[in-house]
Design an enzyme around this catalytic site. Structure first.
Site, PDB file in Angstrom:
ATOM      1  N   THR A  53      25.479  28.456  23.050  1.00 34.64           N
ATOM      2  CA  THR A  53      24.579  27.989  24.102  1.00 34.64           C
ATOM      3  C   THR A  53      25.251  28.012  25.480  1.00 34.64           C
ATOM      4  OG1 THR A  53      23.430  26.014  24.892  1.00 34.64           O
ATOM      5  CG2 THR A  53      25.296  25.623  23.462  1.00 34.64           C
ATOM      6  N   ASP A  54      24.436  28.104  26.520  1.00 36.94           N
ATOM      7  CA  ASP A  54      24.980  28.014  27.886  1.00 36.94           C
ATOM      8  C   ASP A  54      25.384  26.569  28.221  1.00 36.94           C
ATOM      9  OD1 ASP A  54      22.450  26.846  28.156  1.00 36.94           O
ATOM     10  OD2 ASP A  54      21.807  28.113  29.814  1.00 36.94           O
ATOM     11  N   GLU A  55      24.960  25.595  27.376  1.00 39.02           N
ATOM     12  CA  GLU A  55      25.272  24.190  27.686  1.00 39.02           C
ATOM     13  C   GLU A  55      26.762  23.896  27.614  1.00 39.02           C
ATOM     14  OE1 GLU A  55      22.900  21.087  26.107  1.00 39.02           O
ATOM     15  OE2 GLU A  55      21.054  22.229  26.246  1.00 39.02           O
TER      16      GLU A  55
ATOM     17  N   PRO B  87       6.029  13.228  28.662  1.00 39.93           N
ATOM     18  CA  PRO B  87       7.176  12.470  29.195  1.00 39.93           C
ATOM     19  C   PRO B  87       8.147  13.382  29.942  1.00 39.93           C
ATOM     20  CG  PRO B  87       7.398  12.773  26.820  1.00 39.93           C
ATOM     21  CD  PRO B  87       6.148  13.474  27.206  1.00 39.93           C
TER      22      PRO B  87
ATOM     23  N   ASP C 223      24.106  24.525   2.260  1.00 39.12           N
ATOM     24  CA  ASP C 223      24.829  24.067   3.442  1.00 39.12           C
ATOM     25  C   ASP C 223      25.917  25.079   3.803  1.00 39.12           C
ATOM     26  OD1 ASP C 223      26.527  22.569   5.211  1.00 39.12           O
ATOM     27  OD2 ASP C 223      25.744  20.717   4.331  1.00 39.12           O
TER      28      ASP C 223
ATOM     29  N   LEU D 235      17.624  23.499   5.261  1.00 40.24           N
ATOM     30  CA  LEU D 235      16.306  22.873   5.432  1.00 40.24           C
ATOM     31  C   LEU D 235      16.447  21.409   5.839  1.00 40.24           C
ATOM     32  CD1 LEU D 235      14.081  24.505   2.641  1.00 40.24           C
ATOM     33  CD2 LEU D 235      14.353  25.183   5.037  1.00 40.24           C
ATOM     34  N   THR D 236      17.072  21.201   6.980  1.00 40.71           N
ATOM     35  CA  THR D 236      17.057  19.871   7.590  1.00 40.71           C
ATOM     36  C   THR D 236      15.647  19.671   8.135  1.00 40.71           C
ATOM     37  OG1 THR D 236      17.568  20.676   9.805  1.00 40.71           O
ATOM     38  CG2 THR D 236      19.458  20.208   8.358  1.00 40.71           C
TER      39      THR D 236
ATOM     40  N   ALA E 132      22.687  25.120  12.940  1.00 36.57           N
ATOM     41  CA  ALA E 132      23.265  24.072  13.785  1.00 36.57           C
ATOM     42  C   ALA E 132      22.301  22.901  13.857  1.00 36.57           C
ATOM     43  CB  ALA E 132      23.509  24.603  15.199  1.00 36.57           C
TER      44      ALA E 132
ATOM     45  N   LYS F 175      29.134  22.336  20.052  1.00 34.94           N
ATOM     46  CA  LYS F 175      29.000  23.803  20.143  1.00 34.94           C
ATOM     47  C   LYS F 175      30.244  24.394  20.806  1.00 34.94           C
ATOM     48  CE  LYS F 175      25.911  26.083  19.141  1.00 34.94           C
ATOM     49  NZ  LYS F 175      25.504  26.747  17.868  1.00 34.94           N
TER      50      LYS F 175
HETATM   51  P1  NAD Z   1      16.782  24.736  15.072  1.00 36.77           P
HETATM   52  O1  NAD Z   1      17.196  23.316  15.152  1.00 36.77           O
HETATM   53  O2  NAD Z   1      15.353  25.088  15.272  1.00 36.77           O
HETATM   54  O3  NAD Z   1      17.203  25.342  13.650  1.00 36.77           O
HETATM   55  C1  NAD Z   1      18.459  25.114  13.062  1.00 36.77           C
HETATM   56  C2  NAD Z   1      18.393  25.580  11.612  1.00 36.77           C
HETATM   57  O4  NAD Z   1      19.691  25.372  11.012  1.00 36.77           O
HETATM   58  C3  NAD Z   1      17.386  24.792  10.759  1.00 36.77           C
HETATM   59  O5  NAD Z   1      16.622  25.692   9.973  1.00 36.77           O
HETATM   60  C4  NAD Z   1      18.256  23.915   9.880  1.00 36.77           C
HETATM   61  O6  NAD Z   1      17.670  23.617   8.619  1.00 36.77           O
HETATM   62  C5  NAD Z   1      19.505  24.770   9.732  1.00 36.77           C
HETATM   63  N1  NAD Z   1      20.706  23.979   9.444  1.00 36.77           N
HETATM   64  C6  NAD Z   1      21.135  22.844  10.074  1.00 36.77           C
HETATM   65  N2  NAD Z   1      22.270  22.408   9.509  1.00 36.77           N
HETATM   66  C7  NAD Z   1      22.594  23.288   8.523  1.00 36.77           C
HETATM   67  C8  NAD Z   1      23.667  23.393   7.603  1.00 36.77           C
HETATM   68  N3  NAD Z   1      24.644  22.480   7.568  1.00 36.77           N
HETATM   69  N4  NAD Z   1      23.682  24.433   6.737  1.00 36.77           N
HETATM   70  C9  NAD Z   1      22.686  25.354   6.737  1.00 36.77           C
HETATM   71  N5  NAD Z   1      21.639  25.298   7.584  1.00 36.77           N
HETATM   72  C10 NAD Z   1      21.596  24.278   8.467  1.00 36.77           C
HETATM   73  O7  NAD Z   1      17.731  25.509  16.097  1.00 36.77           O
HETATM   74  P2  NAD Z   1      17.378  26.728  17.059  1.00 36.77           P
HETATM   75  O8  NAD Z   1      16.750  26.219  18.282  1.00 36.77           O
HETATM   76  O9  NAD Z   1      16.720  27.794  16.268  1.00 36.77           O
HETATM   77  O10 NAD Z   1      18.865  27.176  17.441  1.00 36.77           O
HETATM   78  C11 NAD Z   1      19.564  28.137  16.639  1.00 36.77           C
HETATM   79  C12 NAD Z   1      20.959  28.327  17.220  1.00 36.77           C
HETATM   80  O11 NAD Z   1      20.857  28.760  18.574  1.00 36.77           O
HETATM   81  C13 NAD Z   1      21.787  27.042  17.267  1.00 36.77           C
HETATM   82  O12 NAD Z   1      23.115  27.374  16.946  1.00 36.77           O
HETATM   83  C14 NAD Z   1      21.692  26.573  18.703  1.00 36.77           C
HETATM   84  O13 NAD Z   1      22.839  25.860  19.097  1.00 36.77           O
HETATM   85  C15 NAD Z   1      21.593  27.903  19.437  1.00 36.77           C
HETATM   86  N6  NAD Z   1      20.856  27.846  20.712  1.00 36.77           N
HETATM   87  C16 NAD Z   1      19.568  27.391  20.762  1.00 36.77           C
HETATM   88  C17 NAD Z   1      18.866  27.429  21.990  1.00 36.77           C
HETATM   89  C18 NAD Z   1      17.438  26.945  22.101  1.00 36.77           C
HETATM   90  O14 NAD Z   1      16.928  26.908  23.226  1.00 36.77           O
HETATM   91  N7  NAD Z   1      16.762  26.593  21.039  1.00 36.77           N
HETATM   92  C19 NAD Z   1      19.501  27.927  23.123  1.00 36.77           C
HETATM   93  C20 NAD Z   1      20.838  28.335  23.028  1.00 36.77           C
HETATM   94  C21 NAD Z   1      21.493  28.330  21.810  1.00 36.77           C
HETATM   95  O1  DAU Z   2      20.362  25.640  27.285  1.00 29.52           O
HETATM   96  C1  DAU Z   2      20.289  25.916  25.919  1.00 29.52           C
HETATM   97  C2  DAU Z   2      19.849  24.692  25.143  1.00 29.52           C
HETATM   98  O2  DAU Z   2      18.452  24.528  25.390  1.00 29.52           O
HETATM   99  C3  DAU Z   2      20.114  24.796  23.650  1.00 29.52           C
HETATM  100  O3  DAU Z   2      21.498  24.897  23.425  1.00 29.52           O
HETATM  101  C4  DAU Z   2      19.525  23.607  22.879  1.00 29.52           C
HETATM  102  O4  DAU Z   2      19.682  23.794  21.492  1.00 29.52           O
HETATM  103  C5  DAU Z   2      18.047  23.508  23.208  1.00 29.52           C
HETATM  104  O5  DAU Z   2      17.486  22.379  22.574  1.00 29.52           O
HETATM  105  C6  DAU Z   2      17.841  23.437  24.724  1.00 29.52           C
HETATM  106  O6  DAU Z   2      18.377  22.185  25.237  1.00 29.52           O
HETATM  107  P1  DAU Z   2      17.599  21.293  26.321  1.00 29.52           P
HETATM  108  O7  DAU Z   2      18.091  19.921  26.216  1.00 29.52           O
HETATM  109  O8  DAU Z   2      17.651  21.959  27.659  1.00 29.52           O
HETATM  110  O9  DAU Z   2      16.087  21.466  25.748  1.00 29.52           O
HETATM  111  P2  DAU Z   2      14.871  20.418  25.643  1.00 29.52           P
HETATM  112  O10 DAU Z   2      13.657  21.195  25.266  1.00 29.52           O
HETATM  113  O11 DAU Z   2      15.229  19.233  24.837  1.00 29.52           O
HETATM  114  O12 DAU Z   2      14.718  19.934  27.151  1.00 29.52           O
HETATM  115  C7  DAU Z   2      14.460  20.837  28.216  1.00 29.52           C
HETATM  116  C8  DAU Z   2      14.504  20.042  29.502  1.00 29.52           C
HETATM  117  O13 DAU Z   2      13.375  19.166  29.526  1.00 29.52           O
HETATM  118  C9  DAU Z   2      15.720  19.153  29.639  1.00 29.52           C
HETATM  119  O14 DAU Z   2      16.107  19.104  31.021  1.00 29.52           O
HETATM  120  C10 DAU Z   2      15.234  17.771  29.203  1.00 29.52           C
HETATM  121  C11 DAU Z   2      13.776  17.787  29.623  1.00 29.52           C
HETATM  122  N1  DAU Z   2      12.853  17.015  28.764  1.00 29.52           N
HETATM  123  C12 DAU Z   2      12.880  17.235  27.425  1.00 29.52           C
HETATM  124  C13 DAU Z   2      12.051  16.532  26.582  1.00 29.52           C
HETATM  125  C14 DAU Z   2      12.100  16.770  25.080  1.00 29.52           C
HETATM  126  C15 DAU Z   2      11.973  16.103  29.327  1.00 29.52           C
HETATM  127  O15 DAU Z   2      11.929  15.928  30.570  1.00 29.52           O
HETATM  128  N2  DAU Z   2      11.131  15.400  28.494  1.00 29.52           N
HETATM  129  C16 DAU Z   2      11.159  15.565  27.138  1.00 29.52           C
HETATM  130  O16 DAU Z   2      10.380  14.866  26.431  1.00 29.52           O
END
Ligand code: NAD
Ligand code: DAU
Length: 370
Positions: free
Chosen positions: A133-135, A214, A58, A34-35, A82, A163
């Site tokens: 992630t694909d990043e 933004p 954790d 629960l961050t 994460a 990652k």
């Molecule tokens: P999120 O940030 O919404 O959620 C992360 C969760 O992990 C939170 O509930 C947080 O409390 C918990 N957490 C953080 N640190 C912890 C710790 N030390 N121990 C236990 N719990 C902890 O993330 P998300 O967007 O749901 O992403 C989930 C996973 O998918 C991540 O591993 C992320 O890298 C991966 N991912 C996300 C995206 C995306 O677009 N959101 C895309 C590709 C991969």
């Molecule tokens: O590709 C997978 C990844 O996608 C995950 O691994 C990450 O956890 C997830 O957060 C996401 O990363 P991005 O950085 O791509 O997502 P975000 O929503 O932060 O941004 C999407 C795109 O929009 C990116 O090119 C940055 C841009 N952006 C983002 C924000 C928050 C803006 O232009 N303005 C903004 O205010």
């Protein structure tokens, strides 16, 4: 039978837990620290459901992990936990190393010890699914082919580097110890319960509040958008049919520049405003007080340092080996997502707490006035 899910109070993890229990009925032990990103409200519909056991803790806490393994005897671990926001990793990388690298290492160690203690079929069937992630593949040029599972790693942000490090540990545990781990590398997710710091919810909620949208730099960066429901289905299928030691990319097959995406969202919101008299009162107005489209709120701001230009993810392997294909199109997915946020105002208002406002000020305060 039980599975251990980490990070199941976050965006993707909570969607996964809800869908897993609804679809399979198999109990879940949900370990989440629960961050700021973890939100128990995401799991409110499971209150009193004996199939969901929430544990606040954790992933780096080894004695806790040992207790959870011994008590619940999970047949699989699905690891979402994460630090996930690229912009936060630029301001402060330390928690990304602590959780994504060291936390994953500790979880791998505890999971390996647990599996070693099993025998026969239980040991053979055990799986560890690492959600990545694909990043990790870095940035593509305009005409480059999409990332495949053999694309070289080239992470560019502290987030993606952390990652990538965790992916390498998972790979090494399979190679060295025969630990049955599978990794998925997916593209940008969107949908219900996404924290309002990420682009899509940020845009929807800023339009509803009449705040600027933004756009970093020229807004021509490309992302491949995957609806979270499709991602959860991909994880279920990989858990069932993925081969240990393999990695699977998961893409949405929906590439868009950020600017186009924001304009599409603005158009959907304009249609919602036009239909609903209550929403119409919130409609963005020009300085002269005339109704203006939601796109009028777009503001170009300074670019993200080291901003990756383009991601695109090939689904060839996951489609061939486990039969996964995304079902949601970007158009239907965005419409559904906007509707979800409109219908869940209590949820997003509670997610926009003091920590959220502090972050918004830190990240955008100097760039644009809110
Ligand atoms: P999120 O940030 O919404 O959620 C992360 C969760 O992990 C939170 O509930 C947080 O409390 C918990 N957490 C953080 N640190 C912890 C710790 N030390 N121990 C236990 N719990 C902890 O993330 P998300 O967007 O749901 O992403 C989930 C996973 O998918 C991540 O591993 C992320 O890298 C991966 N991912 C996300 C995206 C995306 O677009 N959101 C895309 C590709 C991969
Ligand atoms: O590709 C997978 C990844 O996608 C995950 O691994 C990450 O956890 C997830 O957060 C996401 O990363 P991005 O950085 O791509 O997502 P975000 O929503 O932060 O941004 C999407 C795109 O929009 C990116 O090119 C940055 C841009 N952006 C983002 C924000 C928050 C803006 O232009 N303005 C903004 O205010």
């Amino acid at each position: 039978m039980t599975i251990l899910v980490t990070g199941g109070a976050g965006f993707i993890g909570s969607n996964f837990v809800l869908e897993w229990i609804a679809a399979t009925g198999e109990p879940v032990v949900n370990l989440d620290k629960l961050t700021y990103a973890g939100n128990p409200a995401n799991l409110a519909s499971l209150a009193g459901d004996a199939r969901h056991r929430f544990v606040r803790g954790d992933i780096a806490d080894v004695p806790l992990l040992e207790r959870l393994f011994a008590e619940h005897r999970p047949r699989a671990v699905v690891h979402f936990a994460a630090e996930s926001h690229v912009d936060r990793s630029i301001h402060g990388p330390a928690p990304f190393i602590d959780t994504n690298v060291v936390g994953t290492f500790r979880l791998l160690e505890a999971s390996r010890a647990w599996r070693e203690s099993l025998e026969g079929e239980a040991r053979d069937a055990f799986r560890f699914l690492h959600v990545s992630t694909d990043e990790v593949y870095g940035s593509l040029g305009e005409g480059d082919p999409a990332f495949s599972e053999t694309t070289a790693y080239a992470p560019n942000s502290p987030y993606s580097a952390s990652k990538a490090a965790s992916d390498h540990l998972v790979r090494a545990y399979h190679h060295t110890y025969g630990f049955p781990a599978v990794t998925t590398n997916c593209s940008n997710n969107y949908g219900p319960y996404q924290h309002p710091e990420k682009l899509i919810p940020l845009v929807i909620l800023h339009v509803l509040e009449g705040k600027p949208l933004p756009i970093y730099g020229d807004g021509l960066q490309v992302r491949d958008w995957l609806h979270v429901r499709d991602h959860c289905r991909a994880i279920e299928q990989v858990l069932l049919a993925g081969r240990a030691g393999e990695t699977y990319n998961v893409g949405g097959q929906a590439e868009s520049t950020n600017l186009d995406l924001v304009r599409q969202l603005a158009a959907v919101l304009d249609q919602c405003f036009a239909k609903d008299p209550l929403l119409r009162r919130r409609y963005p107005r020009s300085p002269a007080g005339q109704p203006a489209g939601a796109a009028s709120l777009i503001r170009h701001v300074a670019d993200r340092p080291g901003h990756d230009r383009r991601y695109a993810t090939s689904n060839s392997k996951i489609e061939r080996e486990v039969g996964f294909r995304p079902e949601e199109t970007l158009k239907s997915g965005l419409r559904y997502t906007v509707t979800w946020y409109l219908e869940h105002e209590d949820w997003w208002r509670s997610a926009m707490d003091g920590r959220y406002h502090e972050w918004m000020k830190k990240q955008y305060g100097g760039l644009v006035s809110f």
